[in-house]
Design a protein around this motif. Structure first.
Motif, PDB file in Angstrom:
ATOM      1  N   PHE A  23       0.845  -1.193   0.000  1.00  0.00           N
ATOM      2  CA  PHE A  23       0.000   0.000   0.000  1.00  0.00           C
ATOM      3  C   PHE A  23       0.879   1.240   0.000  1.00  0.00           C
ATOM      4  O   PHE A  23       1.944   1.250   0.610  1.00  0.00           O
ATOM      5  N   HIS A  24       0.436   2.284  -0.680  1.00  0.00           N
ATOM      6  CA  HIS A  24       1.134   3.555  -0.589  1.00  0.00           C
ATOM      7  C   HIS A  24       0.143   4.697  -0.763  1.00  0.00           C
ATOM      8  O   HIS A  24      -0.934   4.532  -1.341  1.00  0.00           O
ATOM      9  N   LEU A  25       0.505   5.843  -0.210  1.00  0.00           N
ATOM     10  CA  LEU A  25      -0.318   7.038  -0.302  1.00  0.00           C
ATOM     11  C   LEU A  25      -0.153   7.654  -1.680  1.00  0.00           C
ATOM     12  O   LEU A  25       0.943   8.053  -2.071  1.00  0.00           O
ATOM     13  N   SER A  26      -1.243   7.747  -2.432  1.00  0.00           N
ATOM     14  CA  SER A  26      -1.193   8.267  -3.800  1.00  0.00           C
ATOM     15  C   SER A  26      -1.515   9.750  -3.875  1.00  0.00           C
ATOM     16  O   SER A  26      -0.856  10.507  -4.587  1.00  0.00           O
ATOM     17  N   MET A  81       2.852   3.559 -11.420  1.00  0.00           N
ATOM     18  CA  MET A  81       2.524   3.422 -10.001  1.00  0.00           C
ATOM     19  C   MET A  81       3.648   4.021  -9.171  1.00  0.00           C
ATOM     20  O   MET A  81       4.812   3.660  -9.329  1.00  0.00           O
ATOM     21  N   ARG A  82       3.299   4.951  -8.279  1.00  0.00           N
ATOM     22  CA  ARG A  82       4.327   5.548  -7.441  1.00  0.00           C
ATOM     23  C   ARG A  82       4.876   4.506  -6.475  1.00  0.00           C
ATOM     24  O   ARG A  82       4.180   3.629  -6.005  1.00  0.00           O
ATOM     25  N   THR A  83       6.108   4.638  -6.134  1.00  0.00           N
ATOM     26  CA  THR A  83       6.693   3.763  -5.127  1.00  0.00           C
ATOM     27  C   THR A  83       6.263   4.235  -3.752  1.00  0.00           C
ATOM     28  O   THR A  83       5.744   5.332  -3.581  1.00  0.00           O
ATOM     29  N   ASN A 349      -6.576  -7.895  -7.548  1.00  0.00           N
ATOM     30  CA  ASN A 349      -5.129  -7.720  -7.421  1.00  0.00           C
ATOM     31  C   ASN A 349      -4.697  -6.265  -7.276  1.00  0.00           C
ATOM     32  O   ASN A 349      -3.522  -5.984  -7.084  1.00  0.00           O
ATOM     33  N   GLN A 350      -5.630  -5.351  -7.365  1.00  0.00           N
ATOM     34  CA  GLN A 350      -5.313  -3.927  -7.267  1.00  0.00           C
ATOM     35  C   GLN A 350      -6.486  -3.228  -6.605  1.00  0.00           C
ATOM     36  O   GLN A 350      -7.645  -3.491  -6.942  1.00  0.00           O
ATOM     37  N   CYS A 351      -6.213  -2.351  -5.658  1.00  0.00           N
ATOM     38  CA  CYS A 351      -7.305  -1.736  -4.919  1.00  0.00           C
ATOM     39  C   CYS A 351      -7.043  -0.260  -4.666  1.00  0.00           C
ATOM     40  O   CYS A 351      -5.909   0.216  -4.733  1.00  0.00           O
ATOM     41  N   THR A 352      -8.130   0.448  -4.360  1.00  0.00           N
ATOM     42  CA  THR A 352      -8.077   1.852  -3.992  1.00  0.00           C
ATOM     43  C   THR A 352      -8.861   2.051  -2.704  1.00  0.00           C
ATOM     44  O   THR A 352     -10.006   1.606  -2.592  1.00  0.00           O
ATOM     45  N   LEU A 353      -8.243   2.717  -1.747  1.00  0.00           N
ATOM     46  CA  LEU A 353      -8.848   3.004  -0.455  1.00  0.00           C
ATOM     47  C   LEU A 353      -8.792   4.504  -0.216  1.00  0.00           C
ATOM     48  O   LEU A 353      -7.764   5.137  -0.456  1.00  0.00           O
ATOM     49  N   VAL A 354      -9.910   5.070   0.239  1.00  0.00           N
ATOM     50  CA  VAL A 354      -9.953   6.497   0.561  1.00  0.00           C
ATOM     51  C   VAL A 354     -10.308   6.654   2.037  1.00  0.00           C
ATOM     52  O   VAL A 354     -11.197   5.966   2.544  1.00  0.00           O
ATOM     53  N   ALA A 355      -9.611   7.551   2.716  1.00  0.00           N
ATOM     54  CA  ALA A 355      -9.871   7.835   4.123  1.00  0.00           C
ATOM     55  C   ALA A 355     -10.042   9.336   4.313  1.00  0.00           C
ATOM     56  O   ALA A 355      -9.280  10.130   3.751  1.00  0.00           O
ATOM     57  N   VAL A 364      -5.929   9.236  -0.467  1.00  0.00           N
ATOM     58  CA  VAL A 364      -6.207   8.139  -1.386  1.00  0.00           C
ATOM     59  C   VAL A 364      -5.012   7.199  -1.398  1.00  0.00           C
ATOM     60  O   VAL A 364      -3.869   7.614  -1.655  1.00  0.00           O
ATOM     61  N   PHE A 365      -5.263   5.926  -1.096  1.00  0.00           N
ATOM     62  CA  PHE A 365      -4.210   4.915  -1.046  1.00  0.00           C
ATOM     63  C   PHE A 365      -4.408   3.919  -2.180  1.00  0.00           C
ATOM     64  O   PHE A 365      -5.536   3.506  -2.479  1.00  0.00           O
ATOM     65  N   SER A 366      -3.304   3.547  -2.804  1.00  0.00           N
ATOM     66  CA  SER A 366      -3.316   2.500  -3.822  1.00  0.00           C
ATOM     67  C   SER A 366      -2.667   1.244  -3.261  1.00  0.00           C
ATOM     68  O   SER A 366      -1.667   1.314  -2.545  1.00  0.00           O
ATOM     69  N   GLY A 367      -3.249   0.127  -3.576  1.00  0.00           N
ATOM     70  CA  GLY A 367      -2.712  -1.146  -3.123  1.00  0.00           C
ATOM     71  C   GLY A 367      -2.544  -2.106  -4.278  1.00  0.00           C
ATOM     72  O   GLY A 367      -3.341  -2.104  -5.217  1.00  0.00           O
ATOM     73  N   LYS A 368      -1.506  -2.921  -4.193  1.00  0.00           N
ATOM     74  CA  LYS A 368      -1.232  -3.874  -5.257  1.00  0.00           C
ATOM     75  C   LYS A 368      -0.762  -5.176  -4.620  1.00  0.00           C
ATOM     76  O   LYS A 368       0.069  -5.177  -3.714  1.00  0.00           O
TER      77      LYS A 368
END
Length: 370
Positions: A23-26, A81-83, A349-355, A364-368
Motif C-alpha cells: 500500500f502507498h499514499l497516492s 505506479m508511485r513507489t 489484485n489492485q485496490c483503492t482506499l480512501v480515508a 487516497v491509497f493504492s494497493g497492489k
C-alpha cells in the motif's frame, strides 16, 4: 513435534498473509480549513458509486462533494505506479472535486441509489431528514422527514428493489420507505429493535448478496436482522460487543462485519450467530471512525481515534497494514481522528482506499498484490 510443526506452519502462513499487499499514499486532498484543525469540515461519510467511477463525500461542512476517481489517481492513468517512498499528489478540494452541492444540514450518511447509472444519491442528515439528489440536474428530487427531527445516522437501498430505502435514527427506529407511494415516501415498515426503551439505531444495511434481509446496529450493543416480508420480530440477534454498534457490513451472504466503540470489529456467522473472529488494533471508544469491506480481496478497513488507518485481512485478527503514527502527546486541543473510510470495489489484485479525517483531509491509497 507434530504440535510444534503445526504452530510453526501457522506462523509462516500468517506472515505470508501479512506480506501479500503493498500500500502507498497516492493523493492528498485538503483545503484551507484543513490547516486550522477546527473540525468544521470533518468528513463523516465516503461512498464510491457502484461502478467505482465517482466518489461522494459529506459531513459537517453541509456539502456533498463529487469527485471523478480518475482525477484522484492520475498516476494510474499515466501507467506509472508511485513507489512507497514517492511523493503523493497534492490537490485542493476546490480543484479536485467535479462539483459540490450545499445541503440544509450536516450529513450523517450518503448512499448511491442502485440501478440509475450513478445519477441519484441519497443522504441522511442531522435534522432527521432523508433526501435524494439528481446529480445531473444538481437538485433534490425527494425529501422525507419522518424521524421527528432526530439525527439520521445511516441509510441504505435494497438491491433487489433499488427504489426501496431504509433509514436508522436517534429516534430509536429503522424505517423502510418507497418514494413511489407518495406521502413523502410512505413508511412501509418500522421497527424499534429495543422495544422496552428507545435506543439509537446507528447503522442499516440490506444484504446485497441474497434474500430479503436487512440488518441494523444499535446503541444497545447488538445487531438485529429482519426479514423484510415480516418485520414483527428479528430473524436473529448478534450479541457480543460491549458498547454501541456503529457500523455493519455484509462481507458475503452469510457473514457480517460489525464495528463498535468498544474498540474492536467482529466477524459473525449469521447462520449460528457465532463470532468467527475479533479484530483489534485500532482505537475507537467514542466516535464514528468508519468501516469498509473490500469484498474481492477480503480486506477490512477501519479508521481510528489515533488518526490512523487500519487494514485487516479477514483471516487474521491483527492489522496487516497501518498508516500514520499514533500521537504521543496532546497540546491545546484534541488531535484529529480518521472519521470515514471506503474501498473501491474492483479487481482482486489492485485496490483503492480512501480515508477522510476530522480536519477535512482526504487521503487516497493504492494497493497492489505482491
Amino acid at each position: 513435534m507434530t504440535d510444534i510443526s503445526s504452530i510453526l506452519h501457522q506462523d509462516q502462513a500468517e506472515e505470508k498473509v501479512r506480506c501479500e499487499w503493498d500500500f502507498h499514499l497516492s493523493t492528498i486532498i485538503s483545503s484551507c480549513n484543513s490547516l486550522s484543525g477546527s473540525g468544521c469540515d470533518t468528513i463523516g461519510v465516503l461512498e464510491f458509486d457502484p461502478c467505482g467511477n465517482f466518489l461522494a463525500s459529506g459531513g459537517i461542512a453541509r456539502k456533498i462533494r463529487i469527485y471523478a476517481v480518475k482525477s484522484l489517481l492520475q498516476e494510474r492513468e499515466e501507467g506509472e505506479m508511485r513507489t512507497s517512498t514517492g511523493a503523493p499528489l497534492a490537490l485542493d478540494h476546490g480543484n479536485a472535486c467535479d462539483f459540490f452541492m450545499c445541503t440544509p444540514a450536516k450529513l450523517g450518511s450518503l448512499k448511491w441509489k442502485p440501478g440509475l447509472g450513478s445519477r441519484v444519491l441519497g443522504s441522511g442528515d442531522y435534522d432527521g431528514v432523508v433526501m435524494e439528489y439528481d446529480l445531473e440536474k444538481k437538485i433534490p428530487v425527494f425529501e422525507r422527514d419522518e424521524h421527528g427531527g432526530r439525527r439520521v445516522w445511516s441509510i441504505d437501498y435494497c438491491h433487489s428493489d433499488p427504489v426501496l430505502g431504509a433509514s436508522g435514527s436517534d429516534d430509536g427506529t429503522m424505517q423502510m420507505w418507497d418514494p413511489r407511494c407518495g406521502d413523502n415516501g410512505k413508511c412501509l415498515a418500522m421497527v424499534q429493535p429495543t422495544k422496552e426503551y428507545s435506543t439509537p439505531v446507528c447503522c442499516v444495511e440490506f444484504n446485497p448478496f441474497k434474500g430479503p434481509i436487512v440488518a441494523v446496529g444499535c446503541a444497545d450493543r447488538r445487531v438485529y436482522a429482519y426479514d423484510m416480508r415480516k418485520m414483527l420480530d428479528p430473524l436473529f440477534i448478534l450479541d457480543g460487543h460491549q458498547k454501541a454498534v456503529t457500523y455493519i457490513r455484509f462481507i458475503d451472504e452469510r457473514t457480517i462485519i460489525s464495528s463498535s466503540i468498544d474498540g474492536c470489529l467482529k466477524m459473525w456467522n449469521t447462520e449460528d450467530q457465532k463470532v468467527l473472529r475479533t479484530y483489534k488494533g485500532h482505537n475507537n471508544s467514542r466516535r464514528f471512525v468508519g468501516l469498509s469491506v473490500w469484498k474481492p480481496g477480503g480486506l477490512i478497513c477501519s479508521g481510528s481515534e489515533s488518526n490512523q488507518v487500519f487494514v485487516y485481512d479477514k483471516r487474521w485478527g491483527e492489522p496487516i497494514w497501518v498508516y500514520g503514527r499514533e500521537p504521543i502527546g496532546l497540546t491545546g486541543h484534541d488531535h484529529g481522528f480518521v472519521s470515514s473510510v471506503c474501498w473501491q470495489q474492483k479487481d482482486e489484485n489492485q485496490c483503492t482506499l480512501v480515508a477522510g479525517d476530522s480536519d477535512g483531509v482526504l487521503r487516497v491509497f493504492s494497493g497492489k498484490r505482491r
